[in-house]
Design a protein around this motif. Structure first.
Motif, mmCIF file in Angstrom:
data_model
loop_
_atom_site.group_PDB
_atom_site.id
_atom_site.type_symbol
_atom_site.label_atom_id
_atom_site.label_comp_id
_atom_site.label_asym_id
_atom_site.label_seq_id
_atom_site.Cartn_x
_atom_site.Cartn_y
_atom_site.Cartn_z
ATOM 1 N N MET A 162 -6.899 3.927 -0.446
ATOM 2 C CA MET A 162 -6.833 3.045 0.724
ATOM 3 C C MET A 162 -8.021 2.100 0.739
ATOM 4 S SD MET A 162 -4.261 3.309 2.756
ATOM 5 C CE MET A 162 -4.390 3.285 4.534
ATOM 6 N N SER A 163 -7.764 0.830 0.964
ATOM 7 C CA SER A 163 -8.860 -0.134 1.039
ATOM 8 C C SER A 163 -9.303 -0.278 2.491
ATOM 9 C CB SER A 163 -8.399 -1.483 0.501
ATOM 10 O OG SER A 163 -7.606 -2.131 1.462
ATOM 11 N N THR A 164 -10.317 -1.076 2.707
ATOM 12 C CA THR A 164 -10.789 -1.316 4.073
ATOM 13 C C THR A 164 -10.005 -2.441 4.747
ATOM 14 O OG1 THR A 164 -12.445 -2.791 3.164
ATOM 15 C CG2 THR A 164 -13.157 -0.527 3.617
ATOM 16 N N LEU A 165 -8.954 -2.949 4.083
ATOM 17 C CA LEU A 165 -8.174 -4.031 4.692
ATOM 18 C C LEU A 165 -7.249 -3.459 5.753
ATOM 19 C CD1 LEU A 165 -7.230 -5.953 1.422
ATOM 20 C CD2 LEU A 165 -9.135 -6.381 2.979
ATOM 21 N N MET A 166 -7.128 -4.133 6.879
ATOM 22 C CA MET A 166 -6.182 -3.704 7.907
ATOM 23 C C MET A 166 -4.783 -3.688 7.318
ATOM 24 S SD MET A 166 -7.402 -5.224 11.509
ATOM 25 C CE MET A 166 -9.118 -5.075 12.029
ATOM 26 N N THR B 166 -1.858 -4.703 7.691
ATOM 27 C CA THR B 166 -0.846 -5.596 8.258
ATOM 28 C C THR B 166 0.260 -5.929 7.259
ATOM 29 O OG1 THR B 166 -2.216 -7.475 7.628
ATOM 30 C CG2 THR B 166 -2.383 -6.739 9.903
ATOM 31 N N TYR B 167 0.030 -5.700 5.993
ATOM 32 C CA TYR B 167 1.031 -6.106 4.998
ATOM 33 C C TYR B 167 1.703 -4.926 4.312
ATOM 34 C CZ TYR B 167 -1.305 -10.547 5.770
ATOM 35 O OH TYR B 167 -1.834 -11.658 6.366
ATOM 36 N N GLY B 168 1.434 -3.691 4.797
ATOM 37 C CA GLY B 168 2.024 -2.522 4.166
ATOM 38 C C GLY B 168 1.449 -2.311 2.776
ATOM 39 N N ALA B 169 2.087 -1.433 2.014
ATOM 40 C CA ALA B 169 1.584 -1.130 0.671
ATOM 41 C C ALA B 169 1.847 -2.317 -0.247
ATOM 42 C CB ALA B 169 2.284 0.109 0.133
ATOM 43 N N ARG B 170 0.823 -2.721 -0.963
ATOM 44 C CA ARG B 170 0.992 -3.828 -1.907
ATOM 45 C C ARG B 170 0.774 -3.270 -3.306
ATOM 46 N NH1 ARG B 170 -2.445 -8.478 1.180
ATOM 47 N NH2 ARG B 170 -3.740 -6.747 1.868
ATOM 48 N N THR B 171 1.773 -3.372 -4.128
ATOM 49 C CA THR B 171 1.729 -2.673 -5.408
ATOM 50 C C THR B 171 1.547 -3.608 -6.593
ATOM 51 O OG1 THR B 171 4.137 -2.766 -5.378
ATOM 52 C CG2 THR B 171 3.123 -0.724 -4.634
#
Ligand SMILES: *Cc1c(COP(=O)(O)O)cnc(C)c1O
Length: 391
Positions: free
Chosen positions: A1-5, A7-12
């Motif tokens: 998990m990154s520190t990004l909120m 808002t865009y769901g899982a980005r693969t």
């Protein structure tokens, strides 16, 4: 998990390079880009003229405040207004902000006329952005949910339904403007009847409303004219655009003509970054490239060719509900939700988008070769033919 909120769901997928109509991921796999950063990179990736303009400006002056004259902003404003047959421009950093400017403009237009609590007509399944005012204008309960209270000052009609707006006109004496997309993009590539905009113009004239078109997605050549309204002989009072305007450099514009162009005075609106030298010089290169040759005509021809190919190959397929297109905005509506096709497309080296749950949306670059066009069409046809609805 990154520190990004989240808002865009899982980005693969991680894209690290782009050239022309192709992008590459961090493992070196290449993909044909069928969405162009959602209608942004019409000129393709790493376009030489845009890169040159960015470098030139970065080498000279990146930013000054709007306290000062910005020659690139003036030049871009002139070019866009000339192309759009508008009188004045305000520059923002995004589509939502361009619409915020239009919404504020409409409210001031109303208040200046002494209309209390001015209201704007907006449409079902519209998309106008994610700020509070543009989210309110957006006609999608799912993305509004949780953000109440929404803003007052909007009334809603079904898209492509002039009679419904007539009914609203009788009910609400405080209407001052209509805000509508010439083709609903996020709403599923919905194309209104050919006489929709002319009839809307006539209605707006009769009521002295501002006709405001959200061309954030449809503008900058996407439909085969610089602006989609130019397929009709209608001129709006206000037009907003963004996405393709900077080919990837963030910029938006709110253009207006006639009385609407005179609504804002000093202090009424502003932005720190909006219209800065870097964004405007890059956008100038985009506009010059778009209007300097036959690229936009080629968008129309390419779009018609792709639409016909999809109709020929998928028109009789029982999984397909409808096939729509306006220039290089193409939608293939399936009978069932088909989000999983986005991942399936990647496996065959294509980037596509699914919107409104069941509509494959293609927003390719304007510069695809014949071979790339075949690759995209044949790939999407294959995906639809092999598609097995899970629900
Ligand atoms: C993308 C889009 C917006 C919002 O633009 P942002 O740059 O994401 O704020 C508004 N209206 C339409 C029609 C769009 O397609």
């Amino acid at each position: 998990m990154s520190t990004l909120m989240n808002t865009y769901g899982a980005r693969t997928l991680t894209l690290t390079k782009g050239l022309g109509s192709r992008v590459w991921d961090d493992a070196g796999h290449s993909y044909l880009d069928g969405i162009s950063g959602i209608a942004v990179c019409g000129l393709g990736h790493s376009h030489a003229a845009v890169t040159r303009a960015i470098n030139e400006q970065a080498d000279t002056l990146l930013h000054v405040s709007n306290l000062y004259n910005i020659p690139a902003q003036i030049a871009l404003g002139d070019k866009l207004c000339h192309t759009a047959q508008m009188d004045k421009a305000f520059f923002s950093n995004s589509g939502a902000e361009a619409n915020e400017a239009a919404i504020k403009l409409a409210r001031k237009y109303g208040n200046d006329k002494g209309i209390e609590n001015p209201a704007i007509v907006v449409m079902k399944s519209a998309f106008h952005g994610r700020t509070m005012a543009t989210l309110t204008a957006t006609g999608n309960a799912k993305i509004q949910q949780g953000f109440e209270p929404l803003l007052p000052g909007f009334v809603r009609a079904p898209f492509n339904d002039i009679a419904a707006i007539e009914v609203l006109a009788a009910e609400h004496k405080n209407i001052v403007a209509v805000l509508v997309e010439p083709v609903q993009g996020e709403g599923g590539v919905r194309i209104p009847d050919a006489d929709y905009l002319p009839k809307l113009r006539e209605l707006c004239d009769r009521h002295q409303w501002l006709m405001m078109l959200d061309e954030i997605q449809t503008g900058n050549g996407r439909t085969g004219k610089y602006f989609a309204y130019q397929h009709t002989n209608t001129l709006p009072d206000v037009v907003t655009t963004a996405k393709g305007l900077g080919n990837g450099v963030p910029i938006g514009a709110c253009l207006a003509r006639g009385a609407a162009a005179e609504v804002f005075g000093p202090g009424n609106h502003g932005s720190t970054f909006g219209g800065n030298p870097l964004a405007c010089h890059a956008a100038e290169a985009v506009v010059d490239t778009l209007i300097g040759g036959d690229l936009i005509d080629r968008v129309a021809a390419r779009g018609a060719q792709m639409l016909q190919a999809f109709k020929d190959k998928l028109g009789d397929n029982p999984k397909v509900a409808d096939i729509r297109g306006h220039g290089l905005m193409l939608g293939i509506e399936l009978e069932a939700p088909c989000l999983e096709l986005v991942a399936k497309a990647r496996e065959i080296g294509l980037l596509i988008n699914v919107t409104a749950g069941n509509t494959i949306r293609l927003l390719p670059t304007f510069i695809m070769t014949d071979e790339e066009t075949d690759e995209l069409v044949n790939g999407v046809v294959q995906l639809v033919e092999q598609f097995e609805p899970t629900e």
